[in-house]
Design an enzyme around this catalytic site. Structure first.
Site, PDB file in Angstrom:
ATOM      1  CG  HIS A   1     -24.027  87.144  41.042  1.00  0.00           C
ATOM      2  ND1 HIS A   1     -23.255  88.226  41.410  1.00  0.00           N
ATOM      3  CD2 HIS A   1     -25.260  87.639  40.754  1.00  0.00           C
ATOM      4  CE1 HIS A   1     -23.985  89.333  41.337  1.00  0.00           C
ATOM      5  NE2 HIS A   1     -25.208  88.996  40.944  1.00  0.00           N
TER       6      HIS A   1
ATOM      7  CG  ASP B   1     -20.080  86.336  40.731  1.00  0.00           C
ATOM      8  OD1 ASP B   1     -20.186  86.776  39.578  1.00  0.00           O
ATOM      9  OD2 ASP B   1     -20.767  86.723  41.689  1.00  0.00           O
TER      10      ASP B   1
END
Length: 433
Positions: free
Chosen positions: A99, A102
């Site tokens: 993501h 992240d």
């Protein structure tokens, strides 16, 4: 180079007799299975979020992991990228997934956040070129920030919809530039907590238009990968609109996207929806929307998504059987959307968990391939449905209700039921798993 995995070498293959917890017993990337390399069948990936971003908290307690890259600065993000690729190389895994939130900290504005993501993506590009590790898929985190507490595409505030669209554009651009094989949309908060404050028709229309925009933009920039939706029935919302594969397929049909979008199926989400993993895969294959898999498992004594590493060979073998019968992966693969238990603190735990999961998938592949080569299940199915292969049965499907009823009365048809032989087939499966 960091020293986080100091003393841990690349994971070797030592065979089924090995008791080395940091050696593969079944996973051999170059082993041919049904004429195809094991690595190419499984296309396994490490996920960024659970492996490098999750701190080990739960609803009743905070962080248990103490990682040197935990923090909100770009320096922490760069160290995290360094450690991640060191792990990818040790595992000899061909792919990773992420993501946007992240890999880089969120900035004071979307422009700053996007710049942070692009800066880390440049590091990724260099490391991918040096190591040969590819990107299975990227995605945008449209659920963690409080702005998304009432959803992203389905939010009652049009400005949140706009922010989400801009964030997805950047994440899709980066995924494209990194050569990603897919782009995933997980509607973490695309659902409702109560119908008292929810206009469901409006929200579904918004979700459909948002997905259509993603597909339109994907085609405009020439992204060759697949757009994937990941079904989940609940958690964090009470009810999510992408409940399961069948629900997603109906949604795609409604908006004319069934030829453009496929599904990323997670084991744990299948269980939460009241299905088996192989059911969801078989459904997706039957409907022509199978794309990719998140490999994990739930604790069946818990009522939530525990995201544990897969260790159930029969479950994985049956899932892979249906994947192989459906033609296997094209752009998808097995992504380890799994996290350590919060008491598993050490670097060796992170490596060892993936070694075990990769071996389980390899054993599942070998069992599924053996089942296909034996042909017993296909023969049983062919026998059970043999009646439908006759000219009369095929013609009946082109007939009408009155004509069929007239034939039944004229020929005095009164069929006797035949055994489904479930236990025999279950016993047959156990010969392989």
């Amino acid at each position: 180079m960091s020293d986080f995995f100091a003393g841990i070498d690349k994971v070797p293959f030592k065979g089924p007799e090995s008791d080395d917890p940091l050696a593969f017993r079944f996973y051999e990337p170059d082993r041919l299975v049904l004429g195809k390399r094991m690595e190419d069948h499984l296309r396994m990936a490490v996920c960024y979020w659970h492996s490098f971003a999750w701190p080990g908290g739960d609803p009743f307690g905070g962080q248990t992991f103490q990682r040197p890259w935990f923090g909100d600065t770009m320096e922490h993000a760069r160290l995290k990228a360094e450690v991640a690729f060191e792990m990818f190389e040790r595992l000899r895994v061909p792919f990773f997934t992420f993501h946007d939130r992240d890999i880089a900290p969120e900035g004071a504005s979307l422009a700053e956040s996007n710049a942070n993501v692009r800066a880390i993506a440049e590091i990724f590009a260099e490391k991918m070129a040096a190591t040969g590790v590819g990107l299975l898929w990227g995605t945008a985190n449209l659920f963690s920030n409080r702005r998304f507490m009432a959803g992203a595409a389905t939010n009652p505030d049009p400005e949140v919809f706009a922010y989400a669209a801009a964030q997805v554009k950047c994440a899709l651009d980066v995924t494209h530039e990194l050569g990603g094989a897919n782009y995933v949309l997980w509607g973490g908060r695309e659902g409702y907590e109560t119908l008292l404050n929810t206009d469901m028709k409006r929200e579904l229309e918004q979700a459909g238009r948002f997905l259509s925009m993603v597909v339109e933009y994907k085609n405009r920039i020439g992204f060759p990968g697949t757009i994937l939706i990941e079904p989940k029935p609940q958690e964090p919302t009470k009810h999510q609109y992408d409940y399961d594969v069948a629900t997603v397929f109906g949604f795609l049909q409604r908006f004319g996207l069934e030829g453009e979008v496929k599904v990323n199926i997670e084991t744990g989400h299948s269980v939460l929806a009241g299905h088996s993993f192989e059911h969801e895969i078989a459904t997706a294959v039957a409907l022509g929307v199978f794309g990719s898999v998140d490999a994990n498992r739930n604790d069946y004594q818990s009522g939530w998504d525990t995201d544990q590493f897969p260790n159930n060979v029969p479950e994985v073998a049956l899932a892979i059987y249906h994947i192989l019968k459906g033609g296997g992966f094209t752009t998808g693969g097995f992504n380890f959307d799994a996290k350590l238990r919060r008491q598993s603190l050490d670097p060796v735990d992170l490596i060892g968990a993936h070694v075990g999961g990769m071996d389980v998938c390899a054993r599942g592949l070998l069992a599924a391939a053996a089942m296909i080569e034996d042909g017993g299940l296909e023969a049983a199915l062919a026998e059970r449905y043999a009646g439908w292969e006759t000219p009369g049965a095929r013609a009946m499907l082109e007939s009408d209700l009155a004509a069929i009823a007239e034939r039944v009365e004229r020929e005095r048809i009164d069929p006797e039921p035949r055994s489904g032989r479930q236990e025999r087939l279950e016993n047959w499966i156990n010969r392989f798993v």
